[in-house]
Design a protein around this motif. Structure first.
Motif, short mmCIF file in Angstrom:
data_model
loop_
_atom_site.label_atom_id
_atom_site.label_comp_id
_atom_site.label_asym_id
_atom_site.label_seq_id
_atom_site.Cartn_x
_atom_site.Cartn_y
_atom_site.Cartn_z
N ASP A 7 8.45 2.58 -3.48
CA ASP A 7 7.50 1.63 -4.05
C ASP A 7 6.04 1.98 -3.79
OD1 ASP A 7 8.27 -0.22 -5.75
OD2 ASP A 7 8.27 -1.92 -4.35
N GLU A 8 5.74 2.42 -2.55
CA GLU A 8 4.33 2.61 -2.20
C GLU A 8 3.70 3.76 -2.99
OE1 GLU A 8 6.86 4.16 1.25
OE2 GLU A 8 6.80 2.47 -0.11
N ARG A 29 3.78 2.57 -7.11
CA ARG A 29 2.91 1.51 -7.62
C ARG A 29 1.89 2.01 -8.64
NH1 ARG A 29 3.33 -3.28 -5.23
NH2 ARG A 29 1.55 -4.15 -6.32
#
Lengths: 237, 173
Positions: free
Chosen positions: A69-70, A73
């Protein structure tokens, strides 16, 4: 699909008018649709906002399945726009075909290899830049080409081009073949009067439905593969 | 001549490449400006809010459980206290009963004693009275007997002296 193309030269640059008009229509349709859906955004979603959030969640899911996710994004907007643009482009040719004489002005933009190659080029180039920015130039080279072992470097080099070509040409091939078959069925319908028109109608309907399905699947496949290739550049393997 | 393929007699229409590059980047910018920022921000905010709500619900649940435990303990304490109060009251009543009984007993004994004394007194008084009556009666009887003897035997001298005495008595008066 032996159509002529109107090619205009502007400042010495050749432009394919049909392709450009189609791309413009697709971009405008996507923007108008998203713009309309995103009016009146609320904490408690209703109606069209629900629909838009469903779409965004879908493309976010594609990104999430390729990378954590990081890192992912920053690619969410890209994946969403890419998916919407390719999806609309794929279906555009099924809904409207605008031709004057032999020259098609509106068709599926993705039925042209230039379009799909350009889209893949934009995303993959960006991925290389993001990777270089993230790891530094040497770290990027090491991560992308020298891992898991330096011996693989030539293969990795070639892979960059094959990835780019396969992902773009797969989309082009699918959409182009769909349009070719639709045109062929159209010719078949007109070839021998009523006796070929009647069987051609269900045939055309079936193939249009199938093309709709193919167009959706291919939009998903394109975004998924592109995101996997992007993840190879920006993630430590 | 097929214009749809990359290469044809007219060469590559690489203007399309530039066009799609610009169009796609513009599309991304436009969507980011008009839609993405608001909707993605809202989705993030919602996710945050949901996480917050879940956390606060968990906290509230723990607090509620604590309160319930405290109440339970307080209830148990109050049960014990209540039974203690009842016990104390019973003991107090028991003690009070004993003291009341004792005092009643002693009072009764005192009353009986006084009554006995009174009766004794009365009896004494009555005996005294009877004694007096007996004396008077005996004097009367005696006087009557004496009168009779006087009449019968004619003790003239005695009667005379009495009469004489009476006369003297009258003179002095």
């Amino acid at each position: 699909m032996n159509e002529e193309a109107l090619v205009l030269k502007l400042f010495g640059i050749p432009f394919n008018v049909g392709n450009i008009l189609s791309g413009l229509v697709a971009a405008l349709v996507v923007f108008a649709f998203i713009f309309w859906l995103s009016r009146d955004v609320k904490m408690k979603p209703t109606g069209k906002q629900n629909y838009l959030e469903f779409l965004i969640d879908f493309t976010n899911g594609i990104v999430k399945s390729a990378m954590p996710d990081e890192i992912g994004r920053q690619f969410r907007l890209l994946a969403f726009t890419l998916f919407m643009f390719i999806f609309v482009s794929n279906q555009l040719g099924l809904m409207i075909e605008f031709a004057i004489g032999d020259i098609h002005y509106i068709k599926s933009p993705t039925a042209s290899p230039l379009t799909t190659l350009t889209l893949a080029f934009i995303v993959l180039t960006m991925a290389h830049f993001v990777g270089a920015k993230k790891f530094g130039l040497w770290g990027y080279v090491k991560n992308s080409f020298l891992s898991p072992m330096p011996m693989m470097a030539p293969i990795s080099m070639i892979e960059q081009f094959t990835n780019f070509l396969t992902v773009a040409l797969r989309l082009f091939g699918n959409i182009f073949s769909g349009e070719v078959l639709l045109t062929t069925i159209g010719h078949f319908a007109k070839s021998k009067g009523i006796w070929t028109t009647i069987p051609a109608i269900p045939l055309e309907m079936i193939w249009q439905g199938f093309s709709l399905f193919i167009g959706t699947i291919q939009a998903y496949v394109f975004v998924t593969l592109i995101m996997v290739y992007v993840s190879e550049k920006v993630e430590v393997e | 001549m097929n214009s749809t393929f990359l290469l044809d007699a007219q060469g590559v229409q690489w203007g399309d490449f530039l066009f799609y590059l610009v169009t796609f980047l513009l599309l991304i910018a436009a969507i980011k400006h008009f839609a993405w920022d608001s909707i993605a921000g809202m989705m993030d905010k919602r996710a945050e809010k949901i996480a917050d709500d879940i956390d606060s619900a968990e906290r509230n649940r723990i607090k509620a459980a604590e309160l319930a435990e405290q109440r339970e303990a307080a209830l148990k304490d109050s049960h014990i206290e209540a039974s203690q109060i009842v016990d104390r009251a019973k003991k107090n009543g028991e003690e009070q009963k004993a003291t009341i009984l004792a005092s009643a007993n002693s009072e009764a004994t005192a009353l009986k004693e006084r009554a006995r004394k009174d009766i004794e007194q009365e009896r004494q008084d009555a005996l005294e009275g009877v004694k007096n009556d007996v004396a008077e009666l005996s004097i009367e009887i005696a006087s009557k007997v004496i009168q009779k003897e006087l009449n019968a035997s004619g003790h003239e001298t005695l009667v005379d002296s009495y009469i004489e005495g009476l006369g003297k008595h009258n003179e002095t008066r």
